[in-house]
Design an enzyme around this catalytic site. Structure first.
Site, PDB file in Angstrom:
ATOM      1  N   TYR A  57       0.795  -1.296  -0.054  1.00 44.80           N
ATOM      2  CA  TYR A  57      -0.032   0.044  -0.238  1.00 44.80           C
ATOM      3  C   TYR A  57       0.763   1.576  -0.083  1.00 44.80           C
ATOM      4  O   TYR A  57       1.874   1.549   0.901  1.00 44.80           O
ATOM      5  CB  TYR A  57      -1.019  -0.179   1.507  1.00 44.80           C
ATOM      6  N   TYR A  85      -5.709   4.830  -7.792  1.00 43.94           N
ATOM      7  CA  TYR A  85      -5.591   5.354  -5.955  1.00 43.94           C
ATOM      8  C   TYR A  85      -7.015   5.177  -5.865  1.00 43.94           C
ATOM      9  O   TYR A  85      -7.774   6.393  -5.844  1.00 43.94           O
ATOM     10  CB  TYR A  85      -5.226   7.056  -5.230  1.00 43.94           C
TER      11      TYR A  85
END
Ligand SMILES: [Zn+2]
Lengths: 388, 136
Positions: free
Chosen positions: A293, A343
């Site tokens: 991440y 994103y």
């Protein structure tokens, strides 16, 4: 069946058999609900499973399209399991973990996880000062610590001070993600190469973090389909097994403002990792490719330490010598990640992990058989070990 | 500028700050200080709490320098520093604040390149009872 009953919980009991997504862009014309329907139907089509067979759902608490809307729009059957996970991007892998647990426990048979978000078109969340934060904003916001980037920059500065990590280490992360995006036609940054010169002269967002240390702002949606390992054998695609799954909320943790405990630089990754590896048949050294991440570049350095790829304070040095590139020690975010593909709260890291283990990535790691996927570090998190 | 949105647990902190005192919540049974304030003690589970006065001395543990896009009142002062100050008596308690030239000064009253991790600072208060930090 007797053998299965004595086996440990989740290990390889379920598989991801379908993935789907919409286009990724700064602005998409359709609304979040429509994008969610498209991604979910694409994932089911990829799996060769009809919507009427779906009986389980999992998503994020921040997801705006609820189960009722989705189920009636795309024509799901009767649902017997549905859950939502909190803490923004910290919940990405947990959506798959919850479905895997439900299916392994016999509570459901076909699960769909999804995330649809128009973060590119919509307002920046931090501009809404009325929203209540997990740690009350009275301790941070009056002083101008306003955005997630500011909160993480505070930990980043201390990390660089304690361990001698440099902006070049952060650049190595940004560059690896951008290089992979340049191989991925679906990535928002497909045709935008990054150079060290561009990185070092870009504008600051919150020193020590510059523009390229921050993720993209994206409109888009993604989904995946989870079934039992037995059912997976009959699906259209090669199964990608959920080998191990974990959530992590450490003792005395405070979210992105993790400033009030003994060791603010060890976060949820360490907690998730302990459970993840305890239930795995392989070790960090055996991971062929990682999808970590990357809302901010320093989260990669912390996660490399937390998930056991290097020791405390060694996250920066780990990135040297092309370690995160294809052919390096740990190829990273091979579709471009949140920094350079899209994103969408980390869901594209899950789908890229699946593509790597199917052998169909646009930046394929030769022979990849194991993949770590992680959710947001710096918030209560989750992670998956996938294997082919 | 954003005023603190005060909740019931944080209210004593701001009440003391308005009197020019820096106090943090501590367990009235085992004595352990805790921040942010919360209903009970994570060490001994006691619900008895007190507000312990701090000397107001600390060291800068880390800092950032935000640049726009920011909320308008903050953008107007950017780039400014936000420091995290480790309290001398309670090193696990690190208060977010601003290093300024003197009490009540603007957020940009100290040039960012004069902020250092490890520097000794002490608390001062604005007329509105918001804590700030100065060198010394
Ligand atoms: Zn106590």
């Amino acid at each position: 069946m007797e053998v299965r009953k004595v086996m440990a919980g989740l290990k390889d009991a379920t598989a991801i058999v379908g993935i789907g997504r919409t286009a990724f862009a700064k602005h998409l014309p359709e609304d979040e609900r429509t994008l969610a329907c498209r991604a979910v139907l694409a994932a089911l089509d990829d799996a060769g499973i009809s919507p009427g067979e779906v009986d389980a759902l999992a998503s994020y608490t921040m997801e705006e399209t609820d189960e009722v809307e989705l189920a009636k729009a795309v024509g799901f059957g009767d649902l017997s399991f549905f859950s939502k996970v909190g803490y923004g991007g910290g919940g990405s892998c947990a959506t798959v973990a919850h479905l895997a647990a439900a299916i392994a426990a016999g509570q459901a048979t076909v699960g769909v996880a999804w995330r649809s978000r128009k973060r590119g078109s919509g307002p920046r969340p931090w501009t809404n000062t009325a929203v209540q934060l997990p740690t009350p904003g009275q301790w941070t916001r009056p002083f101008g610590l306003l955005r997630p980037a500011d909160e993480i920059a505070m930990l980043t500065r201390r990390y660089m001070h304690e361990y001698g990590a440099t902006r070049d280490h952060l650049f190595n992360v940004a560059l690896a993600c951008r290089n992979r995006a340049n191989q991925n036609p679906a990535a928002m940054m497909y045709d935008r190469p990054l150079t060290r010169e561009m990185y070092m002269t870009s504008r600051w967002i919150s020193e020590p973090l510059c523009l390229y240390d921050n993720c993209l702002e994206t409109d888009g949606a993604l989904a995946c389909v989870v079934v039992s390992r037995e059912r997976a054998r009959d699906c259209r695609q090669r199964p990608v097994y959920v080998h191990s799954a974990a959530q992590g909320l450490p003792a005395q943790h405070h979210g992105m403002v993790n400033y009030w405990n003994d060791d603010p630089l060890t976060g949820p990754a360490w907690t998730a990792a302990r459970h993840l590896w305890k239930h795995a048949d392989f070790t960090p050294q055996d991971v062929d490719v990682a999808q970590i991440y990357d809302a901010f570049t320093p989260l990669i350095l912390l996660s490399l330490e937390g998930y056991g790829f290097c020791g405390r304070g060694e996250g920066g040095a780990f990135t040297e010598g092309g370690a995160l590139e294809i052919g390096g020690r740990l190829p990273l975010n091979t579709a471009g990640g949140g920094l350079s593909e899209a994103y969408v709260h980390g869901f594209n890291l899950i789908t890229e992990g699946v593509r790597q283990l199917r052998g169909s990535s646009t930046a394929q790691v030769p022979g990849a058989a194991t993949c770590l996927v992680t959710a947001g570090e710096g918030v209560p998190t989750s992670a998956l070990l996938l294997r082919s | 500028m954003l005023s603190p949105v005060i909740d019931p647990e944080g209210a004593p902190f701001w009440r003391y700050a308005a009197q020019g005192e820096l106090r943090v919540q501590a367990c009235a049974d085992c004595g352990e200080p805790r921040f942010p304030p919360r209903p009970c003690c994570p060490h001994c589970q006691s619900f008895a709490a007190e507000w312990r006065r701090m000397s107001g001395h600390g060291r800068i543990w880390s800092y950032v320098v935000p640049h726009p896009p920011l909320l308008p009142d903050y953008a107007e002062q950017a780039p400014y520093n936000v420091v995290l100050v480790e309290l001398a008596e309670a090193p696990r308690i690190r208060l977010v604040g601003n290093l300024v030239a003197r009490a009540g000064a603007r957020l940009d009253s100290i040039p960012p390149d004069r902020v250092r991790i490890g520097a000794k600072v002490r608390v001062v208060f604005t007329d509105d009872g918001v804590p700030q930090w100065v060198y010394g």
